[in-house]
Design a protein around this motif. Structure first.
Motif, PDB file in Angstrom:
ATOM      1  N   ILE A  78       0.833  -1.209   0.000  1.00 24.48           N
ATOM      2  CA  ILE A  78       0.000   0.000   0.000  1.00 24.48           C
ATOM      3  C   ILE A  78       0.864   1.253   0.000  1.00 24.48           C
ATOM      4  O   ILE A  78       0.524   2.262  -0.619  1.00 24.48           O
ATOM      5  CB  ILE A  78      -0.970  -0.037   1.202  1.00 24.48           C
ATOM      6  N   ARG A  79       2.030   1.180   0.646  1.00 22.50           N
ATOM      7  CA  ARG A  79       2.918   2.342   0.696  1.00 22.50           C
ATOM      8  C   ARG A  79       3.496   2.714  -0.671  1.00 22.50           C
ATOM      9  O   ARG A  79       4.037   3.802  -0.846  1.00 22.50           O
ATOM     10  CB  ARG A  79       4.075   2.071   1.666  1.00 22.50           C
ATOM     11  N   LYS A  80       3.350   1.847  -1.646  1.00 24.50           N
ATOM     12  CA  LYS A  80       3.888   2.127  -2.981  1.00 24.50           C
ATOM     13  C   LYS A  80       2.954   3.027  -3.802  1.00 24.50           C
ATOM     14  O   LYS A  80       3.368   3.568  -4.830  1.00 24.50           O
ATOM     15  CB  LYS A  80       4.100   0.819  -3.748  1.00 24.50           C
ATOM     16  N   TRP A  81       1.708   3.186  -3.371  1.00 29.23           N
ATOM     17  CA  TRP A  81       0.698   3.811  -4.220  1.00 29.23           C
ATOM     18  C   TRP A  81       0.285   5.187  -3.690  1.00 29.23           C
ATOM     19  O   TRP A  81       0.117   5.384  -2.490  1.00 29.23           O
ATOM     20  CB  TRP A  81      -0.565   2.939  -4.257  1.00 29.23           C
ATOM     21  N   PRO A  82       0.050   6.153  -4.596  1.00 33.93           N
ATOM     22  CA  PRO A  82      -0.585   7.409  -4.187  1.00 33.93           C
ATOM     23  C   PRO A  82      -2.028   7.140  -3.745  1.00 33.93           C
ATOM     24  O   PRO A  82      -2.704   6.246  -4.282  1.00 33.93           O
ATOM     25  CB  PRO A  82      -0.551   8.267  -5.456  1.00 33.93           C
ATOM     26  N   THR A  83      -2.486   7.896  -2.793  1.00 32.33           N
ATOM     27  CA  THR A  83      -3.799   7.652  -2.191  1.00 32.33           C
ATOM     28  C   THR A  83      -4.909   7.642  -3.234  1.00 32.33           C
ATOM     29  O   THR A  83      -5.702   6.696  -3.302  1.00 32.33           O
ATOM     30  CB  THR A  83      -4.101   8.726  -1.132  1.00 32.33           C
ATOM     31  N   ARG A  84      -5.009   8.698  -4.005  1.00 31.70           N
ATOM     32  CA  ARG A  84      -6.132   8.826  -4.940  1.00 31.70           C
ATOM     33  C   ARG A  84      -6.148   7.677  -5.954  1.00 31.70           C
ATOM     34  O   ARG A  84      -7.202   7.093  -6.227  1.00 31.70           O
ATOM     35  CB  ARG A  84      -6.066  10.173  -5.660  1.00 31.70           C
ATOM     36  N   GLU A  85      -4.992   7.331  -6.508  1.00 35.07           N
ATOM     37  CA  GLU A  85      -4.936   6.263  -7.512  1.00 35.07           C
ATOM     38  C   GLU A  85      -5.343   4.929  -6.909  1.00 35.07           C
ATOM     39  O   GLU A  85      -6.125   4.168  -7.500  1.00 35.07           O
ATOM     40  CB  GLU A  85      -3.528   6.176  -8.106  1.00 35.07           C
ATOM     41  N   LEU A  86      -4.817   4.630  -5.720  1.00 33.14           N
ATOM     42  CA  LEU A  86      -5.141   3.339  -5.112  1.00 33.14           C
ATOM     43  C   LEU A  86      -6.614   3.279  -4.711  1.00 33.14           C
ATOM     44  O   LEU A  86      -7.262   2.234  -4.866  1.00 33.14           O
ATOM     45  CB  LEU A  86      -4.244   3.090  -3.897  1.00 33.14           C
ATOM     46  N   LEU A  87      -7.145   4.375  -4.213  1.00 30.31           N
ATOM     47  CA  LEU A  87      -8.556   4.388  -3.845  1.00 30.31           C
ATOM     48  C   LEU A  87      -9.433   4.123  -5.055  1.00 30.31           C
ATOM     49  O   LEU A  87     -10.392   3.336  -4.998  1.00 30.31           O
ATOM     50  CB  LEU A  87      -8.910   5.740  -3.206  1.00 30.31           C
ATOM     51  N   GLU A  88      -9.109   4.730  -6.184  1.00 32.66           N
ATOM     52  CA  GLU A  88      -9.872   4.491  -7.412  1.00 32.66           C
ATOM     53  C   GLU A  88      -9.780   3.029  -7.841  1.00 32.66           C
ATOM     54  O   GLU A  88     -10.775   2.433  -8.284  1.00 32.66           O
ATOM     55  CB  GLU A  88      -9.369   5.411  -8.523  1.00 32.66           C
ATOM     56  N   ARG A  89      -8.597   2.432  -7.727  1.00 33.21           N
ATOM     57  CA  ARG A  89      -8.425   1.020  -8.104  1.00 33.21           C
ATOM     58  C   ARG A  89      -9.223   0.114  -7.160  1.00 33.21           C
ATOM     59  O   ARG A  89      -9.832  -0.870  -7.602  1.00 33.21           O
ATOM     60  CB  ARG A  89      -6.935   0.659  -8.084  1.00 33.21           C
ATOM     61  N   MET A  90      -9.210   0.418  -5.870  1.00 33.67           N
ATOM     62  CA  MET A  90      -9.968  -0.393  -4.918  1.00 33.67           C
ATOM     63  C   MET A  90     -11.469  -0.313  -5.198  1.00 33.67           C
ATOM     64  O   MET A  90     -12.169  -1.336  -5.206  1.00 33.67           O
ATOM     65  CB  MET A  90      -9.681   0.070  -3.491  1.00 33.67           C
ATOM     66  N   VAL A  91     -11.976   0.882  -5.426  1.00 33.61           N
ATOM     67  CA  VAL A  91     -13.407   1.038  -5.714  1.00 33.61           C
ATOM     68  C   VAL A  91     -13.774   0.281  -6.989  1.00 33.61           C
ATOM     69  O   VAL A  91     -14.818  -0.379  -7.064  1.00 33.61           O
ATOM     70  CB  VAL A  91     -13.758   2.540  -5.828  1.00 33.61           C
ATOM     71  N   ALA A  92     -12.901   0.342  -7.999  1.00 40.79           N
ATOM     72  CA  ALA A  92     -13.158  -0.369  -9.246  1.00 40.79           C
ATOM     73  C   ALA A  92     -13.206  -1.877  -9.039  1.00 40.79           C
ATOM     74  O   ALA A  92     -13.923  -2.592  -9.751  1.00 40.79           O
ATOM     75  CB  ALA A  92     -12.084  -0.020 -10.278  1.00 40.79           C
ATOM     76  N   GLU A  93     -12.470  -2.375  -8.046  1.00 38.54           N
ATOM     77  CA  GLU A  93     -12.452  -3.807  -7.753  1.00 38.54           C
ATOM     78  C   GLU A  93     -13.476  -4.201  -6.684  1.00 38.54           C
ATOM     79  O   GLU A  93     -13.435  -5.306  -6.152  1.00 38.54           O
ATOM     80  CB  GLU A  93     -11.051  -4.223  -7.280  1.00 38.54           C
TER      81      GLU A  93
END
Length: 394
Positions: free
Chosen positions: A292-307
């Motif tokens: 999780i520390r590898k990802w910017p917040t906004r990008e990872l949040l969008e990927r999680m919501v998409a999944e």
């Protein structure tokens, strides 16, 4: 259309938060609530900060929808006024320490003598009897006794802490409000008036228990243990901030792995199933922390919501007020008070299709409705002047 409790009259002599929040909920649902306050400053909460025009934030957030009567209950004429008010009431709420109501002549027997069908609700800190019953108490002390503090541990800094809102007061208020409406329903079915006792200690423990006591509910040895919910709750550090997710099912965990661009973990025998993750929770936690520390917040949040992973941002208060879903729900509304100016509050959450609840009148100034209420009770101008001269009313 009036709310579900339209026509119900409530007399509230409680102060601080547990009783006032309870009766505000009843007022939101249509009940007519009279708040009886001492002379001078009234409810102690009125002395708090964030104040303007005779009102402050904490009082406002616990007392909308009520009328205020400033009355000295230590005087016989003051008790006389209150008992006259109670003659037509359906509910009486007090949160005095045990024995105080009886010493004032306002115990259940005295109140029921003028209003036989009344619902008499006594909120206390520890209960009406027992080794702690006479002690003074506030919310954080109850939190400490009922386990809330014990589980407020960030795994990175495992030092217990308070829940930094009045969770014990609020859980007691919700408990009392639900019990009062249940008692009113029972009265309609022939049960008559009754007494309700709500110890904050018990209400707070019951509120804490379902998840807080996961590791201490089953008294015989368990076949499978694993982390409790409070051990799983945490903020996750990203490359530029924090986010929150909670994956319960296999599908949600597999979605998390894909969002992190680690789809191979879906087939990893250590993490593929709920039982496997439970046995390897520490290893999974360490791996997820690194990923999780590898990802910017906004990008990872969008990927999680998409999944389809339940996830969200840790919003600041300012960001929360602008959140698009809260704005869509119209969850926050604004008032314009003639003295206090503009202020905002959370809208009552339950949506009734036929008897909608809605905020009623604005929170009252101290003793704002004393003359109005006394006139309704039959006290003419001369009688009110006499009461004021005696120091019974403000």
């Amino acid at each position: 259309m009036p709310g579900p409790l339209a026509g119900i009259r409530v007399v509230d002599v409680s102060a601080i938060l547990s009783g006032p929040i309870c009766t505000m909920m009843l007022a939101d649902q249509g009940a007519e609530v009279t708040k009886v306050e001492p002379l001078q400053i009234g409810d102690l909460v009125r002395a708090g900060g964030y104040r303007r025009g005779g009102l402050n934030a904490l009082f406002v957030n616990a007392n909308r929808g009520k009328r205020s009567l400033a009355l000295d209950l230590s005087r016989p004429r003051g008790r006389e006024v209150l008992l006259r008010l109670l003659e037509g009431a359906d509910v009486f709420v007090q949160n005095w320490r045990p024995g105080a109501a009886e010493r004032l002549g306002l115990g259940e027997e005295q109140v029921r003598a003028v209003s036989p069908r009344i619902i008499y609700c006594a909120i206390s800190g520890y209960g009406q009897s027992g080794p702690y019953s006479k002690r003074r108490v506030y919310d954080p002390i109850i939190q400490g006794i009922t386990g809330h503090v014990a589980v407020q541990k960030n795994p990175d800094v495992p030092i217990p802490d308070l829940v930094r809102t009045v969770v014990s007061d609020k859980s007691s208020a919700w408990t009392a409000a639900q019990a009062i409406t249940a008692a009113l329903f029972a009265r309609e079915r022939g049960a008559g008036g009754q007494r309700i006792e709500v110890p904050m200690l018990d209400a707070s423990l019951a509120f804490f228990w379902p998840d807080g006591m996961m590791a201490h509910t089953m008294m015989d040895e368990c076949e499978i243990t694993g982390p409790t919910l409070y051990q799983l709750y945490r903020l996750w550090e990203t490359a530029d901030g924090h986010l929150i997710y909670f994956a319960g099912s296999d599908a949600e965990n597999h979605g998390l792995f894909r969002a992190l661009n680690r789809p191979e973990l879906c087939e990893d025998p250590r993490f593929a199933t709920m039982d496997a993750r439970s046995r390897n929770n520490a290893a999974l936690g360490e791996l997820l922390m690194q990923e999780i520390r590898k990802w910017p917040t906004r990008e990872l949040l969008e990927r999680m919501v998409a999944e389809q992973v339940p996830a969200g941002a840790a919003l600041s208060i300012e960001e929360m007020l602008e959140d698009p879903q809260l704005r869509h729900n119209e969850a926050v509304f604004e008032w314009e008070h003639p003295q206090a100016g503009r202020f905002r509050q959370a809208r009552p959450a339950a949506r009734f299709s036929k008897t909608p609840q809605k905020p009623g009148r604005m929170p009252p100034l101290h003793g704002e409705h004393t003359g109005e209420l006394l006139a309704e009770l039959g006290y003419d101008a001369e009688a009110q002047r006499a009461l004021r001269a005696e120091g019974v009313i403000a």
